[in-house]
Design an enzyme around this catalytic site. Structure first.
Site, PDB file in Angstrom:
ATOM      1  N   HIS A  43       9.394 -11.907   8.573  1.00 46.43           N
ATOM      2  CA  HIS A  43       8.764 -13.215   8.383  1.00 46.43           C
ATOM      3  C   HIS A  43       9.756 -14.075   7.603  1.00 46.43           C
ATOM      4  CE1 HIS A  43       4.490 -11.841   9.151  1.00 46.43           C
ATOM      5  NE2 HIS A  43       5.022 -10.677   8.821  1.00 46.43           N
ATOM      6  N   ASN A  59       6.786  -6.155   6.551  1.00 52.77           N
ATOM      7  CA  ASN A  59       5.764  -5.192   6.149  1.00 52.77           C
ATOM      8  C   ASN A  59       5.986  -3.894   6.905  1.00 52.77           C
ATOM      9  OD1 ASN A  59       4.398  -7.123   4.496  1.00 52.77           O
ATOM     10  ND2 ASN A  59       3.478  -8.015   6.337  1.00 52.77           N
ATOM     11  N   GLY A  94       0.364  -3.997   5.133  1.00 49.66           N
ATOM     12  CA  GLY A  94      -0.175  -5.101   5.928  1.00 49.66           C
ATOM     13  C   GLY A  94       0.470  -5.274   7.281  1.00 49.66           C
ATOM     14  N   GLN A  95       1.268  -4.283   7.724  1.00 53.39           N
ATOM     15  CA  GLN A  95       1.869  -4.429   9.064  1.00 53.39           C
ATOM     16  C   GLN A  95       0.768  -4.336  10.118  1.00 53.39           C
ATOM     17  OE1 GLN A  95       4.922  -1.540  10.113  1.00 53.39           O
ATOM     18  NE2 GLN A  95       5.550  -2.728  11.907  1.00 53.39           N
ATOM     19  N   SER A  96       0.738  -5.326  11.014  1.00 52.25           N
ATOM     20  CA  SER A  96      -0.280  -5.333  12.072  1.00 52.25           C
ATOM     21  C   SER A  96       0.330  -5.294  13.468  1.00 52.25           C
ATOM     22  CB  SER A  96      -1.194  -6.554  11.928  1.00 52.25           C
ATOM     23  OG  SER A  96      -0.454  -7.746  12.073  1.00 52.25           O
ATOM     24  N   ASP A 120       5.370 -18.060  14.138  1.00 52.11           N
ATOM     25  CA  ASP A 120       4.166 -17.249  13.962  1.00 52.11           C
ATOM     26  C   ASP A 120       2.958 -18.050  14.467  1.00 52.11           C
ATOM     27  OD1 ASP A 120       3.418 -14.668  11.852  1.00 52.11           O
ATOM     28  OD2 ASP A 120       1.789 -15.953  12.556  1.00 52.11           O
ATOM     29  N   ILE A 121       2.056 -17.358  15.151  1.00 50.45           N
ATOM     30  CA  ILE A 121       0.888 -18.014  15.745  1.00 50.45           C
ATOM     31  C   ILE A 121      -0.103 -18.473  14.672  1.00 50.45           C
ATOM     32  CG2 ILE A 121      -0.636 -16.003  16.055  1.00 50.45           C
ATOM     33  CD1 ILE A 121      -0.958 -16.946  19.004  1.00 50.45           C
ATOM     34  N   HIS A 155       9.585  -7.011  12.547  1.00 50.32           N
ATOM     35  CA  HIS A 155       9.748  -8.468  12.465  1.00 50.32           C
ATOM     36  C   HIS A 155       9.931  -8.854  11.016  1.00 50.32           C
ATOM     37  CE1 HIS A 155       5.508  -7.321  12.447  1.00 50.32           C
ATOM     38  NE2 HIS A 155       5.307  -8.306  11.593  1.00 50.32           N
TER      39      HIS A 155
END
Ligand code: 5GP
Ligand code: ZN
Length: 110
Positions: free
Chosen positions: A98, A83, A89-91, A30-31, A96
């Site tokens: 986490h 999410n 909170g899915q963006s 994750d960035i 994916h």
């Protein structure tokens, strides 16, 4: 999907720190990590979220998560979060998981 960030990472058009790949899944860091280990495990084929996950990918995604946890040295304790929808909170709207580890986790999550 041309306009999907994670499809573009999978296609190699956008760089990412890849840690694992197999026939069905790839995983990259994750960035904006929220733990010492924070890896995103994603299906190669575009799926919007867990709500649309086909049976054929359900097992392979969980196997990929197990493999990444072992490879990252957190098999003794890790958390998996996905999410679904903006309310959760899915963006990024490419499924994916986490995979978080390397520190003590609080419960319940926020
Ligand atoms: P969500 O909010 O959809 O559950 O999770 C999306 C995750 O993708 C966030 O944790 C965010 O930091 C990560 N992310 C967003 N853009 C990028 C990117 O360009 N590269 C990587 N490696 N991660 C990203
Ligand atoms: Zn996609």
């Amino acid at each position: 999907m041309d306009d999907c960030l994670f499809c573009r990472i999978i296609a190699g058009e956008i760089p990412a720190a890849k840690v694992y790949e197999d026939e069905h899944a790839i995983a990259f860091r994750d960035i904006d990590p929220k733990a010492p280990v924070h890896v995103l495990v994603v299906p190669r084929s575009h799926v919007d979220s867990i709500a649309d996950l086909p049976d054929t990918l359900a097992g392979p995604m969980l196997r990929a998560i197990q493999a990444v946890a072992a490879r990252e040295g957190v098999a003794e304790g890790f958390r998996v979060v996905t999410n679904h929808g903006p309310e959760a909170g899915q963006s990024v709207f490419h499924l994916h998981f986490h995979l978080l580890g390397g520190r003590r986790m609080a419960w319940p999550p926020g």
